[in-house]
Scaffold this motif. Structure first.
Motif, PDB file in Angstrom:
ATOM      1  N   ARG A   2       0.842  -1.187   0.000  1.00 32.72           N
ATOM      2  CA  ARG A   2       0.000   0.000   0.000  1.00 32.72           C
ATOM      3  C   ARG A   2       0.881   1.241   0.000  1.00 32.72           C
ATOM      4  NH1 ARG A   2      -0.312   2.409   5.003  1.00 32.72           N
ATOM      5  NH2 ARG A   2       0.498   1.187   6.714  1.00 32.72           N
ATOM      6  N   ILE A   3       0.324   2.350  -0.411  1.00 32.13           N
ATOM      7  CA  ILE A   3       1.064   3.606  -0.382  1.00 32.13           C
ATOM      8  C   ILE A   3       1.038   4.129   1.044  1.00 32.13           C
ATOM      9  CG2 ILE A   3       1.168   5.975  -1.217  1.00 32.13           C
ATOM     10  CD1 ILE A   3      -0.219   4.925  -3.793  1.00 32.13           C
ATOM     11  N   ASN A   4       2.203   4.377   1.609  1.00 29.96           N
ATOM     12  CA  ASN A   4       2.323   4.851   2.974  1.00 29.96           C
ATOM     13  C   ASN A   4       2.528   6.362   3.009  1.00 29.96           C
ATOM     14  OD1 ASN A   4       2.679   4.581   5.827  1.00 29.96           O
ATOM     15  ND2 ASN A   4       4.877   4.742   5.513  1.00 29.96           N
ATOM     16  N   ILE A   5       3.493   6.842   2.218  1.00 25.63           N
ATOM     17  CA  ILE A   5       3.826   8.266   2.172  1.00 25.63           C
ATOM     18  C   ILE A   5       4.062   8.655   0.726  1.00 25.63           C
ATOM     19  CG2 ILE A   5       5.526  10.043   2.821  1.00 25.63           C
ATOM     20  CD1 ILE A   5       6.140   8.403   5.311  1.00 25.63           C
ATOM     21  N   THR A   6       3.566   9.806   0.354  1.00 14.84           N
ATOM     22  CA  THR A   6       3.903  10.421  -0.917  1.00 14.84           C
ATOM     23  C   THR A   6       4.285  11.858  -0.603  1.00 14.84           C
ATOM     24  OG1 THR A   6       3.213  10.703  -3.216  1.00 14.84           O
ATOM     25  CG2 THR A   6       1.553  11.139  -1.512  1.00 14.84           C
ATOM     26  N   SER A   7       4.859  12.563  -1.554  1.00 15.95           N
ATOM     27  CA  SER A   7       5.341  13.898  -1.202  1.00 15.95           C
ATOM     28  C   SER A   7       5.055  14.915  -2.288  1.00 15.95           C
ATOM     29  CB  SER A   7       6.846  13.856  -0.922  1.00 15.95           C
ATOM     30  OG  SER A   7       7.548  13.479  -2.083  1.00 15.95           O
ATOM     31  N   TRP A  40      10.844  16.672   9.027  1.00 18.61           N
ATOM     32  CA  TRP A  40      10.046  15.580   8.483  1.00 18.61           C
ATOM     33  C   TRP A  40       8.619  15.977   8.835  1.00 18.61           C
ATOM     34  CZ3 TRP A  40      10.708  11.700   5.239  1.00 18.61           C
ATOM     35  CH2 TRP A  40       9.701  10.738   5.147  1.00 18.61           C
ATOM     36  N   LEU A  41       7.930  16.576   7.858  1.00 18.09           N
ATOM     37  CA  LEU A  41       6.646  17.222   8.101  1.00 18.09           C
ATOM     38  C   LEU A  41       5.592  16.579   7.218  1.00 18.09           C
ATOM     39  CD1 LEU A  41       5.016  19.526   9.410  1.00 18.09           C
ATOM     40  CD2 LEU A  41       5.905  21.043   7.626  1.00 18.09           C
ATOM     41  N   THR A  42       4.702  15.810   7.834  1.00 20.78           N
ATOM     42  CA  THR A  42       3.655  15.146   7.068  1.00 20.78           C
ATOM     43  C   THR A  42       2.280  15.583   7.558  1.00 20.78           C
ATOM     44  OG1 THR A  42       3.492  13.167   8.472  1.00 20.78           O
ATOM     45  CG2 THR A  42       5.113  13.111   6.667  1.00 20.78           C
ATOM     46  N   LEU A  56       5.572  17.144   3.141  1.00 22.48           N
ATOM     47  CA  LEU A  56       5.845  18.478   2.617  1.00 22.48           C
ATOM     48  C   LEU A  56       7.360  18.615   2.580  1.00 22.48           C
ATOM     49  CD1 LEU A  56       3.121  20.406   4.645  1.00 22.48           C
ATOM     50  CD2 LEU A  56       2.938  19.412   2.345  1.00 22.48           C
ATOM     51  N   GLU A  57       7.927  18.195   1.468  1.00 20.32           N
ATOM     52  CA  GLU A  57       9.371  18.019   1.343  1.00 20.32           C
ATOM     53  C   GLU A  57      10.056  19.258   0.783  1.00 20.32           C
ATOM     54  OE1 GLU A  57      12.465  14.664  -0.326  1.00 20.32           O
ATOM     55  OE2 GLU A  57      10.314  14.336  -0.509  1.00 20.32           O
ATOM     56  N   PRO A  58      11.130  19.720   1.439  1.00 19.96           N
ATOM     57  CA  PRO A  58      11.850  20.892   0.926  1.00 19.96           C
ATOM     58  C   PRO A  58      12.363  20.659  -0.499  1.00 19.96           C
ATOM     59  CG  PRO A  58      12.595  20.335   3.139  1.00 19.96           C
ATOM     60  CD  PRO A  58      11.721  19.204   2.676  1.00 19.96           C
ATOM     61  N   ASP A  59      12.292  21.704  -1.316  1.00 18.09           N
ATOM     62  CA  ASP A  59      12.714  21.582  -2.719  1.00 18.09           C
ATOM     63  C   ASP A  59      14.155  22.049  -2.934  1.00 18.09           C
ATOM     64  OD1 ASP A  59      12.493  24.351  -2.609  1.00 18.09           O
ATOM     65  OD2 ASP A  59      10.970  24.486  -4.184  1.00 18.09           O
ATOM     66  N   ASP A 116      -3.324  26.564  -7.311  1.00 21.78           N
ATOM     67  CA  ASP A 116      -1.934  26.870  -6.974  1.00 21.78           C
ATOM     68  C   ASP A 116      -1.784  26.724  -5.461  1.00 21.78           C
ATOM     69  OD1 ASP A 116       0.449  28.170  -6.255  1.00 21.78           O
ATOM     70  OD2 ASP A 116       0.181  29.772  -7.705  1.00 21.78           O
ATOM     71  N   ASP A 117      -0.839  25.902  -5.015  1.00 20.59           N
ATOM     72  CA  ASP A 117      -0.681  25.682  -3.571  1.00 20.59           C
ATOM     73  C   ASP A 117       0.194  26.732  -2.885  1.00 20.59           C
ATOM     74  OD1 ASP A 117       1.991  24.952  -4.090  1.00 20.59           O
ATOM     75  OD2 ASP A 117       1.834  23.013  -3.080  1.00 20.59           O
ATOM     76  N   THR A 118       0.601  27.750  -3.589  1.00 22.83           N
ATOM     77  CA  THR A 118       1.441  28.863  -3.097  1.00 22.83           C
ATOM     78  C   THR A 118       2.866  28.438  -2.768  1.00 22.83           C
ATOM     79  OG1 THR A 118       0.983  28.804  -0.693  1.00 22.83           O
ATOM     80  CG2 THR A 118      -0.615  29.990  -2.093  1.00 22.83           C
ATOM     81  N   CYS A 119       3.204  27.180  -3.003  1.00 21.85           N
ATOM     82  CA  CYS A 119       4.522  26.644  -2.665  1.00 21.85           C
ATOM     83  C   CYS A 119       5.241  26.110  -3.890  1.00 21.85           C
ATOM     84  CB  CYS A 119       4.382  25.546  -1.620  1.00 21.85           C
ATOM     85  SG  CYS A 119       3.536  26.085  -0.132  1.00 21.85           S
ATOM     86  N   GLY A 120       4.758  26.527  -5.087  1.00 25.89           N
ATOM     87  CA  GLY A 120       5.412  26.136  -6.320  1.00 25.89           C
ATOM     88  C   GLY A 120       4.773  24.979  -7.060  1.00 25.89           C
ATOM     89  N   ASN A 121       3.566  24.571  -6.638  1.00 21.61           N
ATOM     90  CA  ASN A 121       2.911  23.419  -7.256  1.00 21.61           C
ATOM     91  C   ASN A 121       1.494  23.735  -7.697  1.00 21.61           C
ATOM     92  OD1 ASN A 121       4.958  21.308  -6.420  1.00 21.61           O
ATOM     93  ND2 ASN A 121       4.361  22.118  -4.436  1.00 21.61           N
ATOM     94  N   LEU A 122       1.058  23.019  -8.708  1.00 22.15           N
ATOM     95  CA  LEU A 122      -0.353  22.964  -9.040  1.00 22.15           C
ATOM     96  C   LEU A 122      -0.888  21.668  -8.445  1.00 22.15           C
ATOM     97  CD1 LEU A 122      -0.309  24.043 -12.791  1.00 22.15           C
ATOM     98  CD2 LEU A 122      -0.740  25.458 -10.769  1.00 22.15           C
ATOM     99  N   ILE A 123      -2.082  21.738  -7.867  1.00 22.81           N
ATOM    100  CA  ILE A 123      -2.710  20.581  -7.245  1.00 22.81           C
ATOM    101  C   ILE A 123      -4.096  20.401  -7.856  1.00 22.81           C
ATOM    102  CG2 ILE A 123      -3.527  19.547  -5.078  1.00 22.81           C
ATOM    103  CD1 ILE A 123      -0.467  19.897  -5.135  1.00 22.81           C
ATOM    104  N   GLN A 124      -4.425  19.182  -8.204  1.00 23.84           N
ATOM    105  CA  GLN A 124      -5.733  18.867  -8.780  1.00 23.84           C
ATOM    106  C   GLN A 124      -6.654  18.322  -7.698  1.00 23.84           C
ATOM    107  OE1 GLN A 124      -6.278  15.152 -11.193  1.00 23.84           O
ATOM    108  NE2 GLN A 124      -6.584  16.669 -12.813  1.00 23.84           N
TER     109      GLN A 124
END
Length: 129
Positions: A2-7, A40-42, A56-59, A116-124
């Motif tokens: 199963r999927i446990n963590i995604t980022s 490590w912020l989930t 929420l992984e630093p870029d 726009d998530d204001t953190c550099g991403n588009l989210i659907q």
């Protein structure tokens, strides 16, 4: 299996944490200092507190920012979240100041919108039915 963590890669973890909890309604699962200001912020859905975690992984890696910029330039979401009613969620989030780059679009069995998530991403966000 199963999927446990995604980022999602974020340009500022604290800003991302505020957005994903205060605007989207996720709740903090883990917040562990890693040194150098990184954490490590989930977060998780309050509907599934033991479900899949979103890191929420630093870029900071040099490859990440060009990757994120290319996705945004092409209008490609970095992640997709399920909602029960896209139109209602768009109205709620717009009221909280969230900027949508794609209004609700019905694609047969699925309705989706992108913000726009204001953190550099588009989210659907998407709903079936």
């Amino acid at each position: 299996m199963r999927i446990n963590i995604t980022s999602v890669f974020v340009d500022d973890q604290e800003k991302a944490h505020r957005f994903y909890t205060e605007k989207l309604g996720f709740v903090t699962k883990h917040d562990v200092p890693l040194g150098g200001g990184a954490r490590w912020l989930t977060v998780v859905s309050p509907e599934q507190p033991d479900g899949t975690e979103l890191l929420l992984e630093p870029d900071a890696h040099p490859a990440v920012r060009p990757y994120k910029e290319a996705l945004v330039a092409d209008g490609i979401p970095a992640a997709s979240f399920a909602v029960s009613d896209v139109e209602a969620e768009v109205e709620r989030l717009t009221g909280l100041g969230v900027r949508f780059t794609q209004p609700p679009l019905n694609m047969g069995d699925v309705t989706m919108a992108v913000f726009d998530d204001t953190c550099g991403n588009l989210i659907q966000i998407a709903a079936q039915g």
